[in-house]
Design a protein around this motif. Structure first.
Motif, PDB file in Angstrom:
ATOM      1  N   LEU A  68     -35.815  43.306 -45.639  1.00 36.50           N
ATOM      2  CA  LEU A  68     -35.909  41.970 -46.216  1.00 36.50           C
ATOM      3  C   LEU A  68     -34.879  41.754 -47.315  1.00 36.50           C
ATOM      4  N   LEU A  69     -34.576  42.799 -48.081  1.00 41.18           N
ATOM      5  CA  LEU A  69     -33.525  42.692 -49.091  1.00 41.18           C
ATOM      6  C   LEU A  69     -32.168  42.450 -48.435  1.00 41.18           C
ATOM      7  N   GLU A  87     -29.838  39.225 -48.994  1.00 37.84           N
ATOM      8  CA  GLU A  87     -28.444  39.376 -49.419  1.00 37.84           C
ATOM      9  C   GLU A  87     -27.517  38.543 -48.549  1.00 37.84           C
ATOM     10  N   HIS A  88     -27.712  38.569 -47.226  1.00 39.85           N
ATOM     11  CA  HIS A  88     -26.856  37.797 -46.324  1.00 39.85           C
ATOM     12  C   HIS A  88     -27.067  36.300 -46.510  1.00 39.85           C
ATOM     13  N   ASP A 135     -43.387  36.937 -48.001  1.00 43.32           N
ATOM     14  CA  ASP A 135     -42.618  37.643 -46.979  1.00 43.32           C
ATOM     15  C   ASP A 135     -43.147  39.065 -46.801  1.00 43.32           C
ATOM     16  N   LEU A 136     -43.716  39.593 -47.869  1.00 41.87           N
ATOM     17  CA  LEU A 136     -44.261  40.936 -47.862  1.00 41.87           C
ATOM     18  C   LEU A 136     -45.536  40.906 -48.701  1.00 41.87           C
ATOM     19  N   CYS A 137     -46.649  41.350 -48.118  1.00 44.61           N
ATOM     20  CA  CYS A 137     -47.940  41.231 -48.795  1.00 44.61           C
ATOM     21  C   CYS A 137     -48.634  42.595 -48.834  1.00 44.61           C
ATOM     22  N   VAL A 138     -49.126  42.947 -50.014  1.00 47.03           N
ATOM     23  CA  VAL A 138     -49.806  44.231 -50.212  1.00 47.03           C
ATOM     24  C   VAL A 138     -51.262  43.973 -50.575  1.00 47.03           C
TER      25      VAL A 138
END
Length: 432
Positions: A151-152, A156-157, A265-268
């Motif tokens: 995802l990073l 970045e793109h 986008d990312l879940c904990v």
């Protein structure tokens, strides 16, 4: 296959008990059963997830530990128990392609200790199991880290092409795991930016939100610790939302009871734990949370020769309160059972004193340099607030004490020095 004392679960408490008993009694007397091949101290999984700790350097092989500490290691998961025959079943091991490597095995025992830890409790929240990652084991932390890296790279793109971008990370649960992960991620995001993510501005492009259902984060700890933690998170640009009850989790968003939505986008999921469900199939007495009910000597109620310890045991302290699921509790329980089994092996009478939990306080890490917490806890009614370098030193010492219990003082010292040197000759985050 037989072991006089069979310990199921190689977490903090189970492994310490196996190592200490093995050194006293030997491999013909002590067996450790675990579904994984190597050990990671669970409180450090947030560092593995953030990439600041390399699981392949940190992991300790159970087979190596068995050889060095004088116990037998059996690879596999416990799948069944026959208490009347004093045997357990250990499931088969297969490759990712489904090829069986080890068959199902039966292990007889004289004394059995169940120390299988805990898993996430989703409290029936729709989508929690499907759309979140929980840091229960090394594979969970590694999955989070690899997903974060991807995802990073996407972010970045997007930024490099002048397109709208950014990464939203939502952490559900403001206990120690959630707070430590949030702080570690923020620190790690700045490090990632220096390793090739040239267009990434972590403070702007990596947005971290912590959701907590209670009125404050770290609710079980003293209010001063909670307030300090809230302040430190705010200083790091981490959003904290309290009194927030999550009602649904979908791909890309989290919804609370007020109808508010949080991009994710990312879940904990770090909002609660429960005992593994398979424990309720073994014929042992369990409570509503699936924990095995034990008496004041950690013996399973009504089942001869079986003990339980750690997160999976419903244990109460001297005041009748449930013992919290902390590493220090598992450590104390391991020492209690060690004394009981060692005395029995030597033909000595039981000490007769019940297990008594002592709260020595709690420390919460905020990256690699800062820690807050309280020392002494309820011991003698004292509670000392600590913060900064001193607290960080105390936090690191807890990890070293665990390693000393399973590796010995000399090897722990050498290992600590080696890690210090490695961190200065390798990337500060794991990039592969």
């Amino acid at each position: 296959m037989r072991g006089e004392i069979v310990i199921v679960g190689g977490g903090a408490g189970g492994l310490e008990l196996a190592c200490k008993l093995g050194r006293k009694l030997g491999p013909s007397k002590v067996m450790l059963v675990d579904s994984r091949l190597f050990h990671i101290w669970k409180p450090s999984l947030h560092e593995v997830a953030a990439g600041t700790l390399d699981v392949h350097q940190e992991g300790l092989s159970y087979q190596m530990l068995a050889h060095d500490n004088g116990f037998t290691f059996l690879y596999g998961a416990m799948t069944g128990l026959d208490a009347s025959e004093k045997t357990i079943k250990v499931g088969p091991i297969a490759t990712l392609a489904g090829e069986q490597v080890l068959p199902e095995r039966a292990v007889s025992y004289a004394q059995l200790v169940v120390a299988v830890g805990s898993v996430s409790n989703y409290f029936g929240v729709p989508g929690a199991n499907e759309h979140t990652i929980s840091l229960n084991a090394t594979e969970d932390a590694e999955r989070f880290r690899l997903t974060l890296l991807k995802l990073l790279a996407v972010t970045e793109h997007q930024i490099a092409d002048d397109r709208p971008g950014g990464l939203d990370v939502v952490i559900i649960g403001g206990g120690a795991t959630g707070v430590e992960l949030a702080a570690e991620l923020r620190e790690a995001s700045w490090v990632y930016a220096s390793y090739g993510f040239q267009h990434l501005q972590p403070g702007r492009d990596v947005r971290i939100t912590l959701l907590e259902g209670a009125p404050r984060i770290l609710a079980p700890l003293p209010e001063r610790v909670s307030a300090a933690a809230h302040r430190l998170l705010g200083e790091r640009g981490i959003g904290v939302v309290t009194d927030c009850r999550v009602t649904a989790i979908d791909a890309g968003k989290v919804t609370d009871k007020e109808g508010n939505t949080y991009p994710a986008d990312l879940c904990v999921w770090a909002a609660g734990i429960r005992a593994p469900e398979f424990l309720s199939t073994l014929g042992l007495p369990v409570n509503k949370g699936g924990q095995i009910e034990v008496d004041e000597y950690l013996a399973v109620r009504g089942v001869a020769g079986v003990y339980a310890m750690g997160d999976c045991a419903a244990c109460v302290d001297g005041a009748g309160k449930p013992v919290p699921p902390r590493a220090q509790a598992a450590h104390q329980q391991a020492d209690f059972l060690l004394d009981s089994f060692a005395r029995a092996a030597a033909g000595k009478a039981p000490r007769g004193k019940p297990y008594l939990y002592r709260d020595y306080g709690s420390l919460v890490s905020f990256g690699q340099t800062t820690t807050v917490g309280s020392l002494m806890g309820s011991l003698k009614g004292l509670s000392w607030f600590v913060e900064g370098l001193f607290a960080r030193t105390m936090y690191v010492s807890l990890h070293l004490l665990h390693h000393r219990a399973i590796l010995g003082a000399m090897r722990t010292g050498v290992l600590a020095l080696a890690r210090f040197l490695i961190k200065r000759s390798t990337p500060l985050v794991k990039l592969h």
